[in-house]
Write a protein that holds these residues in place. Structure first.
Motif, short mmCIF file in Angstrom:
data_model
loop_
_atom_site.label_atom_id
_atom_site.label_comp_id
_atom_site.label_asym_id
_atom_site.label_seq_id
_atom_site.Cartn_x
_atom_site.Cartn_y
_atom_site.Cartn_z
N ASP A 28 0.83 -1.20 0.00
CA ASP A 28 0.00 0.00 0.00
C ASP A 28 0.86 1.25 0.00
O ASP A 28 0.60 2.22 -0.73
N TRP A 29 1.90 1.23 0.83
CA TRP A 29 2.82 2.37 0.90
C TRP A 29 3.56 2.55 -0.41
O TRP A 29 3.68 3.66 -0.93
N LEU A 30 4.02 1.44 -1.01
CA LEU A 30 4.75 1.52 -2.27
C LEU A 30 3.87 2.08 -3.38
O LEU A 30 4.29 2.97 -4.13
N HIS A 31 2.66 1.58 -3.47
CA HIS A 31 1.76 2.02 -4.54
C HIS A 31 1.36 3.48 -4.37
O HIS A 31 1.12 4.19 -5.36
N THR A 32 1.29 3.95 -3.13
CA THR A 32 0.97 5.36 -2.88
C THR A 32 2.11 6.27 -3.29
O THR A 32 1.89 7.35 -3.85
N MET A 33 3.32 5.84 -3.00
CA MET A 33 4.50 6.68 -3.25
C MET A 33 4.99 6.63 -4.70
O MET A 33 5.59 7.57 -5.18
N GLN A 34 4.72 5.53 -5.40
CA GLN A 34 5.33 5.32 -6.71
C GLN A 34 5.02 6.39 -7.76
O GLN A 34 5.96 6.89 -8.40
N PRO A 35 3.77 6.78 -7.99
CA PRO A 35 3.52 7.74 -9.06
C PRO A 35 4.28 9.05 -8.89
O PRO A 35 4.89 9.56 -9.85
N GLY A 36 4.25 9.62 -7.68
CA GLY A 36 4.97 10.88 -7.45
C GLY A 36 6.47 10.72 -7.62
O GLY A 36 7.14 11.59 -8.20
N TYR A 37 7.01 9.60 -7.11
CA TYR A 37 8.45 9.35 -7.24
C TYR A 37 8.86 9.19 -8.70
O TYR A 37 9.85 9.76 -9.15
N ILE A 38 8.06 8.43 -9.45
CA ILE A 38 8.38 8.21 -10.87
C ILE A 38 8.34 9.53 -11.64
O ILE A 38 9.22 9.82 -12.47
N LEU A 39 7.32 10.34 -11.40
CA LEU A 39 7.21 11.62 -12.11
C LEU A 39 8.36 12.55 -11.75
O LEU A 39 8.89 13.26 -12.62
N ALA A 40 8.77 12.56 -10.47
CA ALA A 40 9.90 13.39 -10.06
C ALA A 40 11.17 12.97 -10.77
O ALA A 40 11.94 13.81 -11.27
N ILE A 41 11.42 11.66 -10.83
CA ILE A 41 12.59 11.15 -11.54
C ILE A 41 12.52 11.52 -13.02
O ILE A 41 13.53 11.89 -13.62
N SER A 42 11.33 11.42 -13.59
CA SER A 42 11.17 11.72 -15.02
C SER A 42 11.53 13.17 -15.32
O SER A 42 12.30 13.46 -16.25
N VAL A 43 10.97 14.10 -14.53
CA VAL A 43 11.22 15.53 -14.77
C VAL A 43 12.69 15.87 -14.57
O VAL A 43 13.33 16.50 -15.44
N LEU A 44 13.26 15.44 -13.44
CA LEU A 44 14.66 15.73 -13.16
C LEU A 44 15.58 15.06 -14.17
O LEU A 44 16.57 15.65 -14.62
N GLY A 45 15.26 13.81 -14.54
CA GLY A 45 16.09 13.09 -15.49
C GLY A 45 16.06 13.70 -16.88
O GLY A 45 17.09 13.80 -17.55
N ILE A 46 14.87 14.11 -17.32
CA ILE A 46 14.77 14.73 -18.65
C ILE A 46 15.55 16.05 -18.68
O ILE A 46 16.33 16.30 -19.61
N LEU A 47 15.35 16.89 -17.68
CA LEU A 47 16.06 18.18 -17.64
C LEU A 47 17.58 17.97 -17.59
O LEU A 47 18.34 18.61 -18.34
N GLY A 48 18.03 17.07 -16.70
CA GLY A 48 19.46 16.85 -16.53
C GLY A 48 20.12 16.27 -17.76
O GLY A 48 21.18 16.75 -18.21
N ASN A 49 19.52 15.25 -18.35
CA ASN A 49 20.15 14.58 -19.49
C ASN A 49 20.04 15.39 -20.78
O ASN A 49 20.95 15.34 -21.62
N VAL A 50 18.96 16.15 -20.95
CA VAL A 50 18.89 17.07 -22.10
C VAL A 50 19.97 18.14 -21.98
O VAL A 50 20.62 18.49 -22.97
N PHE A 51 20.19 18.63 -20.76
CA PHE A 51 21.25 19.61 -20.52
C PHE A 51 22.62 19.04 -20.90
O PHE A 51 23.41 19.69 -21.59
#
Length: 345
Positions: A28-51
């Motif tokens: 339950d805890w994992l499923h609650t946290m996963q979407p926000g964590y994945i989106l945070a990684i996606s945004v930071l990863g896209i910005l960092g690697n495009v840079f």
């Protein structure tokens, strides 16, 4: 309540494995946290690697061999983080896959290619540093940009080849036990599933990590010898090597736990060893370590900036180039405006 394994699983296991074990509260805890964590990684990863890619592409000087490998590593990381938002939506949607069969295959092939290509780009960069520091007399002949580009092309092709099972067996189907339309690996037989899992462990972990470990030990020994001999003629090579070693260490810290859990899971499945506590523990560890592995794609651009002195120098030079272009463009516009006013006068 039965358990459904999160479909972001990269191991190749059937993602709709069910059991009669009680549902662990930790899920339950994992499923609650996963979407926000994945989106945070996606945004930071896209910005960092495009840079990172923009710096390498816009810099006026051609990339060195090591930079060719690191730029391809950034491209592999960018591929991964671009696929992850689909899984964030999938998890938030209760594992009902809303994007159709084609994207189910393509998104997972992209994730799987990152797992394979990233480690083999690090193999290439490890071998490059090994040749540059350990076999200094011959590195001029062996370390050519054309060879580096060919090596990267082969790695991308190899990653696509190893991702073929994902393309063939990923499917969007109704899962009655959980009342969801899930995107999961639907292998024709348990034997075939075992074969592909062993392939992942051997070619995605055992062989490349062995090569990286050997090269890293030789590199560290060479750096120690150079320090003792006060050998400073290869100062640029050593600075590049420190960045590479940092990237290698980050990769191993992020990915080794995932591969170890995968290997343990495959061994237990092959030996037909099971149990509710064991099954829940392995699945939860797999999820935690999967997202630790994903975090590596965010960490690499940070290391380039913090550890990579040459990279920071490139960043400053790129900003200077852009500033000069802006000034030249502004001066040209003023000149054209002045000429136009004179003509009108």
């Amino acid at each position: 309540m039965d358990m459904i394994t999160n479909s972001t699983d990269m191991t190749g296991r059937n993602s709709t494995n069910t059991s009669h074990c009680p549902f662990a509260e930790e899920w339950d805890w994992l499923h609650t946290m996963q979407p926000g964590y994945i989106l945070a990684i996606s945004v930071l990863g896209i910005l960092g690697n495009v840079f990172v890619l923009l710096v390498f592409c816009l810099h006026k000087k051609a990339c060195t061999v090591a930079e060719i490998y690191l730029s391809n590593l950034a491209a592999a990381d960018l591929l991964l983080v671009s696929c992850l938002p689909f899984w964030a939506v999938n998890v938030a949607n209760g594992f009902n896959w809303p994007f159709g069969s084609l994207l189910c295959r393509l998104v997972n092939v992209g994730i799987k290619m990152n797992a394979y290509c990233s480690i083999y780009f690090l193999v290439l960069v490890s071998v490059d540093r090994y040749v540059a520091l350990v076999h200094t007399m011959s590195h001029g002949r062996m370390r050519r940009p054309s060879y580096a580009k060919l090596g990267c092309l082969l790695v991308w092709g190899f990653g696509l080849l190893l991702g073929t099972p994902t393309m063939l067996f990923r499917a969007v189907k109704w899962v009655p036990d959980f009342e969801v339309t899930a995107c999961f690996l639907d292998y024709p037989s348990p034997k075939m599933e075992l074969v592909f899992n062993v392939t992942l462990i051997v070619f995605g972990f055992a062989i490349p990590v062995s090569v990286i470990s050997y090269c890293t030990c030789q590199i560290i020994q060479a750096l120690k010898n150079q320090a003792m001999e006060r050998f400073n003629t290869e100062h640029t090579e050593r600075k590049a090597t420190l960045l590479v070693l940092s990237v290698l260490l980050a990769f191993l810290l992020c990915w080794v736990p995932f591969h170890l859990v995968t290997a343990l899971d495959v061994l237990l499945s092959a030996a037909d060893i099971s149990g509710c506590n064991l099954s829940n523990s392995l699945d939860i560890c797999n999820q935690v370590f999967t997202y630790l592995a994903f975090f590596n794609s965010v960490l690499n651009p940070v290391l380039y900036v913090i550890v990579g002195k040459n990279f920071r120098k490139k960043v400053m030079e790129v900003f200077e180039q852009l500033s000069m272009r802006k000034k030249m463009a502004s001066g040209s516009q003023r000149s054209q405006l002045s000429s136009t006013l004179k003509t009108l006068a």
